[in-house]
Every structure is written in C-alpha cells, then in structure tokens.
Design a protein around this motif. Sequence first.
Motif, PDB file in Angstrom:
ATOM      1  N   UNK A  34       6.072  35.095  45.085  1.00 23.40           N
ATOM      2  CA  UNK A  34       5.506  33.990  45.852  1.00 23.40           C
ATOM      3  C   UNK A  34       6.387  32.744  45.724  1.00 23.40           C
ATOM      4  N   UNK A  35       6.911  32.476  44.524  1.00 23.95           N
ATOM      5  CA  UNK A  35       7.745  31.286  44.340  1.00 23.95           C
ATOM      6  C   UNK A  35       9.000  31.347  45.209  1.00 23.95           C
ATOM      7  N   UNK A  36       9.558  32.548  45.398  1.00 19.80           N
ATOM      8  CA  UNK A  36      10.749  32.698  46.232  1.00 19.80           C
ATOM      9  C   UNK A  36      10.419  32.412  47.695  1.00 19.80           C
ATOM     10  N   UNK A  37       9.257  32.902  48.123  1.00 20.14           N
ATOM     11  CA  UNK A  37       8.819  32.645  49.496  1.00 20.14           C
ATOM     12  C   UNK A  37       8.602  31.156  49.723  1.00 20.14           C
ATOM     13  N   UNK A  78      18.302  42.067  48.995  1.00 20.44           N
ATOM     14  CA  UNK A  78      19.629  42.017  48.390  1.00 20.44           C
ATOM     15  C   UNK A  78      20.643  41.248  49.226  1.00 20.44           C
ATOM     16  N   UNK A  79      20.242  40.788  50.401  1.00 15.00           N
ATOM     17  CA  UNK A  79      21.135  39.970  51.220  1.00 15.00           C
ATOM     18  C   UNK A  79      21.558  38.737  50.413  1.00 15.00           C
ATOM     19  N   UNK A  80      22.838  38.297  50.524  1.00 14.04           N
ATOM     20  CA  UNK A  80      23.303  37.155  49.718  1.00 14.04           C
ATOM     21  C   UNK A  80      22.438  35.905  49.873  1.00 14.04           C
ATOM     22  N   UNK A  81      21.972  35.621  51.095  1.00  9.90           N
ATOM     23  CA  UNK A  81      21.131  34.444  51.286  1.00  9.90           C
ATOM     24  C   UNK A  81      19.756  34.637  50.653  1.00  9.90           C
ATOM     25  N   UNK A  82      19.245  35.862  50.740  1.00 10.51           N
ATOM     26  CA  UNK A  82      17.962  36.147  50.095  1.00 10.51           C
ATOM     27  C   UNK A  82      18.094  35.995  48.581  1.00 10.51           C
ATOM     28  N   UNK A  83      19.207  36.501  48.044  1.00  5.70           N
ATOM     29  CA  UNK A  83      19.435  36.396  46.598  1.00  5.70           C
ATOM     30  C   UNK A  83      19.594  34.940  46.172  1.00  5.70           C
ATOM     31  N   UNK A  84      20.232  34.131  47.033  1.00  6.20           N
ATOM     32  CA  UNK A  84      20.384  32.708  46.728  1.00  6.20           C
ATOM     33  C   UNK A  84      19.024  32.029  46.664  1.00  6.20           C
TER      34      UNK A  84
END
Length: 218
Positions: A34-37, A78-84
């Motif tokens: 949730x924090x990532x979202x 695992x996309x770089x922007x998602x990981x960022x």
Amino acid sequence: MHLFSRAWSALRGAVAGLSDEDFARPSGCSGWLVRDLVCHLVIDAQDVLITLVTPAEAEPTRDAVTYWNVTRTPPTGEDPLDALTVRLAAAYEEPRLLKFHLDDVGSAAGRAAELADPALRVSTQDQVLTVADYLSAYVWEWTLHHLDLIAHLPGAEPPPADGLARSRAMLEEMAGAAFPAAWSDQDVLRVGTGRRAPTDAEKAELGPLAAEIPFVIG
C-alpha cells in the motif's frame, strides 16, 4: 471534470483514513505494498500539475480513452520505474510523512484541475489532449488505484459509483466488447484488467471475451 474531482477526493480520503499498519499490507498492484501505491499517487499528482501547466498549440492526438496504452502483459513490479517507486516509498520511513506529501501535492493537483480551462490543449508524454480529456482519462487512474488501495482492506469504502461506471465504459470501449451486464462494475474492472482471475462460471459468461483478458492498461 466533476468525475475527476470526485474520484480524486475519494481516493485521497481513503489514503487519509489508513492506519500505519495498513501501509505495510499488499495492494492490488503486483509487487507493491500500500505504501508503494500511495507513493505512486504522489508522482501521479505531480504529473497532473506538470501537464496542466504545459500548454500545446497542436491539434489533439489522443482523447480520454486512447490516452492509455493497452497490452496483454500484466506488470510484475520489476520495471525500473516500478522498482524506483518502491525505493522512494521506503525512504519516507513513517506513513504520516507519505500521507502529508500526498495531501499537500494532491490538494494542489485538485485545485489546479478545478481552475483549468476544459478546452485548453496540453501536452504530456509527447501527446496532445484537451484538459477535459486529460482529466477524464485520470478518472480511470484514480478509480483503478482506489480499488488497488482497498484490495486487502475489508470494509473499506469503494470508489464513487459514477467513477466506477465511467471506468467500466472506458474499459469496454478499449476492449471493443461489453462485459456481462449482470456483473458489478468492480468485478468488471478487476477481472478485465487482470487484478483477479475469473472463476470458471465467469469464464463461461464471458464467452469469447475470456480469451482476450486481461487488458493491461497504462
């Protein structure tokens, strides 16, 4: 524009009501808590602010529906922007800081949307849209992410009904087909976008459309 404001206000309100423990729960987005979202929503709000002050002279190249790109491949996280986004979310350390940032930037994005001229053309991601179409496109974003936010929070308030209905209509336009009329808007959006797998009974109801889902839209 009214739907944008309603959907965005409801989503921000849902975030404001989260407990600290809720931030560590999984969200409906693969690989994200949730924090990532919520961190992603901060970035979305910044994008809205940037786009609304980026006028364009060219004719529109996209509208509210064609703004989104449709694929068949679900995200893995695992996309770089998602990981960022995950690393940025972790840097906040305390949920209250993330809440504060979303409230601060999100409120500004909401005010900017209310003040914007619907007919103005703006540019984003090398595309041109009217403000009205751009904000209408974000009804989809806010509604789907509201569902993602509450995916593992039983009893949480769902997105506004009119935002759900509009998002369902957008999905059916993107898909070029209608989902079963008896299905709720939430079920259509979750199944149609791959947020949950259809049951065997649902697959039978979908007919040929079952082979076409999920419609991964981003």
